[in-house]
Design a protein around this motif. Structure first.
Motif, PDB file in Angstrom:
ATOM      1  N   MET A   1       1.037  -1.300  -0.016  1.00  0.00           N
ATOM      2  CA  MET A   1       0.062  -0.051   0.097  1.00  0.00           C
ATOM      3  C   MET A   1       0.861   1.247  -0.126  1.00  0.00           C
ATOM      4  O   MET A   1       1.615   1.430   0.867  1.00  0.00           O
ATOM      5  CB  MET A   1      -0.819  -0.170   1.165  1.00  0.00           C
ATOM      6  CG  MET A   1      -1.728   1.099   1.461  1.00  0.00           C
ATOM      7  SD  MET A   1      -2.643   1.289   2.696  1.00  0.00           S
ATOM      8  CE  MET A   1      -3.722  -0.244   2.516  1.00  0.00           C
ATOM      9  N   PRO A   2       0.761   2.231  -1.116  1.00  0.00           N
ATOM     10  CA  PRO A   2       1.521   3.547  -0.906  1.00  0.00           C
ATOM     11  C   PRO A   2       1.436   4.303   0.404  1.00  0.00           C
ATOM     12  O   PRO A   2       0.413   4.084   0.706  1.00  0.00           O
ATOM     13  CB  PRO A   2       1.137   4.169  -2.125  1.00  0.00           C
ATOM     14  CG  PRO A   2       0.286   3.089  -2.992  1.00  0.00           C
ATOM     15  CD  PRO A   2      -0.404   2.029  -1.902  1.00  0.00           C
ATOM     16  N   GLN A   3       2.659   4.909   0.602  1.00  0.00           N
ATOM     17  CA  GLN A   3       2.549   5.727   1.805  1.00  0.00           C
ATOM     18  C   GLN A   3       2.557   7.084   1.517  1.00  0.00           C
ATOM     19  O   GLN A   3       3.340   7.593   0.614  1.00  0.00           O
ATOM     20  CB  GLN A   3       3.836   5.430   2.660  1.00  0.00           C
ATOM     21  CG  GLN A   3       4.118   3.992   3.368  1.00  0.00           C
ATOM     22  CD  GLN A   3       5.319   3.666   3.953  1.00  0.00           C
ATOM     23  OE1 GLN A   3       6.123   4.654   4.216  1.00  0.00           O
ATOM     24  NE2 GLN A   3       5.861   2.414   4.157  1.00  0.00           N
ATOM     25  N   MET A   9       7.691   7.219   8.487  1.00  0.00           N
ATOM     26  CA  MET A   9       8.457   6.963   9.678  1.00  0.00           C
ATOM     27  C   MET A   9       9.717   6.479   9.397  1.00  0.00           C
ATOM     28  O   MET A   9       9.801   5.699   8.671  1.00  0.00           O
ATOM     29  CB  MET A   9       7.722   6.299  10.684  1.00  0.00           C
ATOM     30  CG  MET A   9       6.539   6.828  11.366  1.00  0.00           C
ATOM     31  SD  MET A   9       5.518   5.579  12.363  1.00  0.00           S
ATOM     32  CE  MET A   9       4.702   4.513  11.156  1.00  0.00           C
ATOM     33  N   THR A  10      10.655   7.005  10.078  1.00  0.00           N
ATOM     34  CA  THR A  10      11.912   6.656  10.034  1.00  0.00           C
ATOM     35  C   THR A  10      11.923   5.354  10.925  1.00  0.00           C
ATOM     36  O   THR A  10      11.180   5.144  11.664  1.00  0.00           O
ATOM     37  CB  THR A  10      13.005   7.327  10.580  1.00  0.00           C
ATOM     38  OG1 THR A  10      12.803   7.848  11.971  1.00  0.00           O
ATOM     39  CG2 THR A  10      13.269   8.887   9.748  1.00  0.00           C
ATOM     40  N   LEU A  33       8.708 -10.645   9.655  1.00  0.00           N
ATOM     41  CA  LEU A  33       7.297 -10.385  10.268  1.00  0.00           C
ATOM     42  C   LEU A  33       6.813  -9.062   9.780  1.00  0.00           C
ATOM     43  O   LEU A  33       5.619  -8.879  10.203  1.00  0.00           O
ATOM     44  CB  LEU A  33       7.704 -10.277  11.974  1.00  0.00           C
ATOM     45  CG  LEU A  33       8.528 -11.616  12.677  1.00  0.00           C
ATOM     46  CD1 LEU A  33       8.532 -11.270  14.104  1.00  0.00           C
ATOM     47  CD2 LEU A  33       7.440 -12.728  12.232  1.00  0.00           C
ATOM     48  N   ILE A  34       7.546  -7.974   9.550  1.00  0.00           N
ATOM     49  CA  ILE A  34       7.025  -6.905   8.487  1.00  0.00           C
ATOM     50  C   ILE A  34       7.795  -6.840   7.536  1.00  0.00           C
ATOM     51  O   ILE A  34       8.770  -7.373   6.975  1.00  0.00           O
ATOM     52  CB  ILE A  34       7.451  -5.766   9.569  1.00  0.00           C
ATOM     53  CG1 ILE A  34       8.804  -5.381   9.533  1.00  0.00           C
ATOM     54  CG2 ILE A  34       6.636  -5.803  10.904  1.00  0.00           C
ATOM     55  CD1 ILE A  34       9.289  -4.226  10.288  1.00  0.00           C
ATOM     56  N   PRO A  35       7.066  -6.090   6.346  1.00  0.00           N
ATOM     57  CA  PRO A  35       7.414  -6.167   5.015  1.00  0.00           C
ATOM     58  C   PRO A  35       8.948  -5.085   4.928  1.00  0.00           C
ATOM     59  O   PRO A  35       8.734  -4.305   5.917  1.00  0.00           O
ATOM     60  CB  PRO A  35       6.358  -5.603   4.274  1.00  0.00           C
ATOM     61  CG  PRO A  35       5.400  -4.957   5.175  1.00  0.00           C
ATOM     62  CD  PRO A  35       5.676  -5.759   6.300  1.00  0.00           C
ATOM     63  N   PRO A  36       9.471  -5.121   3.940  1.00  0.00           N
ATOM     64  CA  PRO A  36      10.644  -4.387   3.726  1.00  0.00           C
ATOM     65  C   PRO A  36      10.268  -2.723   3.898  1.00  0.00           C
ATOM     66  O   PRO A  36       9.082  -2.453   3.552  1.00  0.00           O
ATOM     67  CB  PRO A  36      11.322  -4.433   2.583  1.00  0.00           C
ATOM     68  CG  PRO A  36      10.904  -5.986   2.163  1.00  0.00           C
ATOM     69  CD  PRO A  36       9.576  -6.017   2.661  1.00  0.00           C
ATOM     70  N   PHE A  45      11.828   4.136   4.910  1.00  0.00           N
ATOM     71  CA  PHE A  45      10.699   4.720   5.646  1.00  0.00           C
ATOM     72  C   PHE A  45       9.685   3.556   6.014  1.00  0.00           C
ATOM     73  O   PHE A  45       9.342   2.689   5.026  1.00  0.00           O
ATOM     74  CB  PHE A  45      10.007   5.791   4.897  1.00  0.00           C
ATOM     75  CG  PHE A  45      10.884   7.083   4.650  1.00  0.00           C
ATOM     76  CD1 PHE A  45      11.139   7.888   5.600  1.00  0.00           C
ATOM     77  CD2 PHE A  45      11.731   7.188   3.580  1.00  0.00           C
ATOM     78  CE1 PHE A  45      11.872   8.966   5.693  1.00  0.00           C
ATOM     79  CE2 PHE A  45      12.488   8.255   3.486  1.00  0.00           C
ATOM     80  CZ  PHE A  45      12.726   9.225   4.531  1.00  0.00           C
ATOM     81  N   TYR A  46       8.866   3.735   7.022  1.00  0.00           N
ATOM     82  CA  TYR A  46       7.807   2.953   7.364  1.00  0.00           C
ATOM     83  C   TYR A  46       6.490   3.663   7.424  1.00  0.00           C
ATOM     84  O   TYR A  46       6.243   4.814   7.407  1.00  0.00           O
ATOM     85  CB  TYR A  46       8.309   2.220   8.699  1.00  0.00           C
ATOM     86  CG  TYR A  46       9.557   1.469   8.880  1.00  0.00           C
ATOM     87  CD1 TYR A  46       9.702   0.093   8.670  1.00  0.00           C
ATOM     88  CD2 TYR A  46      10.916   2.171   8.957  1.00  0.00           C
ATOM     89  CE1 TYR A  46      10.837  -0.723   8.535  1.00  0.00           C
ATOM     90  CE2 TYR A  46      12.166   1.417   8.852  1.00  0.00           C
ATOM     91  CZ  TYR A  46      11.950   0.077   8.689  1.00  0.00           C
ATOM     92  OH  TYR A  46      13.163  -0.707   8.543  1.00  0.00           O
TER      93      TYR A  46
END
Length: 238
Positions: A1-3, A9-10, A33-36, A45-46
């Protein structure tokens, strides 16, 4: 999903938001456990998806899941699952979690909430029992598992008096249901399993399996009652 830019967030900001260390987040990322993160040059960025999945990981940990069990649980979530889909998984787990409140300063509470909190906002969170005041007016005990739900109620503009009344209503009925179900189990279910020669471990396991079924039965009964109430309201008007 585009952010969106405002959602980005860093890794340091994500760590502060979810209450984990940067090292832990990178370890979880390495285990899948989380995507790149979204890469822009040398920067990563997260976004909301990472936050939702890390909150689910924390929920599962509080529920007693091992790391391998958490990996298996998350593998069954589709890669296309939205943050709301992941939050739903947390909601399904939350009713059976032990109350493990953290004690945090107000500025940390606001970081965890992802927004500034007015005094009225804090009062609403207290009424919902997501936050408990302490003798220090700027320090609170917070239930991490339920904070996002409380913030959602703030965003929806839930009136404080409605929150107080709903909490009172749910608590009174929940206590009565819990007492009656406990009596049924003690008087009818437990003697049956003891008479069958089941071990204490087997009985304990059986009770654990009953928990989600009990929640589903309550939810189903509540949904049915709400639908019937709506139909009755329509009948009166017509």
């Amino acid at each position: 999903m585009p952010q969106s830019t405002s959602d980005r967030m860093t890794v340091e900001q994500l760590a502060e938001r979810v209450g984990m260390t940067v090292r832990t987040i990178r370890f979880y990322a390495g285990r899948g456990l989380i995507p790149p993160p979204l890469r822009e040059g040398r920067n990563g960025f997260y976004g909301p998806d990472h936050l939702a999945r890390l909150e689910l990981v924390r929920e599962l940990q509080a529920h007693g899941f091992t790391l391998s069990a958490i990996e298996g649980y998350l593998e069954r979530l589709p890669s296309s699952a939205s943050p709301a889909d992941v939050a739903l998984q947390r909601t399904l787990l939350a009713p059976w979690l032990s109350d493990l409140p953290e004690t945090v300063a107000r500025d940390v509470l606001e970081v965890r909430a992802g927004r500034a909190l007015s005094d009225d906002d804090v009062e609403l969170l207290v009424a919902l029992r997501v936050v408990e005041p302490t003798p220090d007016e700027d320090v609170f005990r917070v239930s991490p598992a339920h904070l996002s739900v409380g913030v959602a109620m703030i965003d929806l503009g839930l009136p404080l008096d409605a929150a107080v009344e709903a909490e009172r209503l749910f608590e009174s009925h929940a206590r009565e249901i819990a007492r009656e179900l406990t009596d049924i189990f003690r008087q009818k279910v437990l003697p049956h399993y003891r008479a069958s020669g089941e071990s204490a471990e087997a009985i304990t396991a059986m009770v654990e399996r009953f928990k989600p079924l009990t929640v589903q039965a309550l939810v189903t009964a509540y949904e049915s009652a709400v639908n019937e109430t709506k139909r009755e309201t329509v009948r009166r008007r017509t």
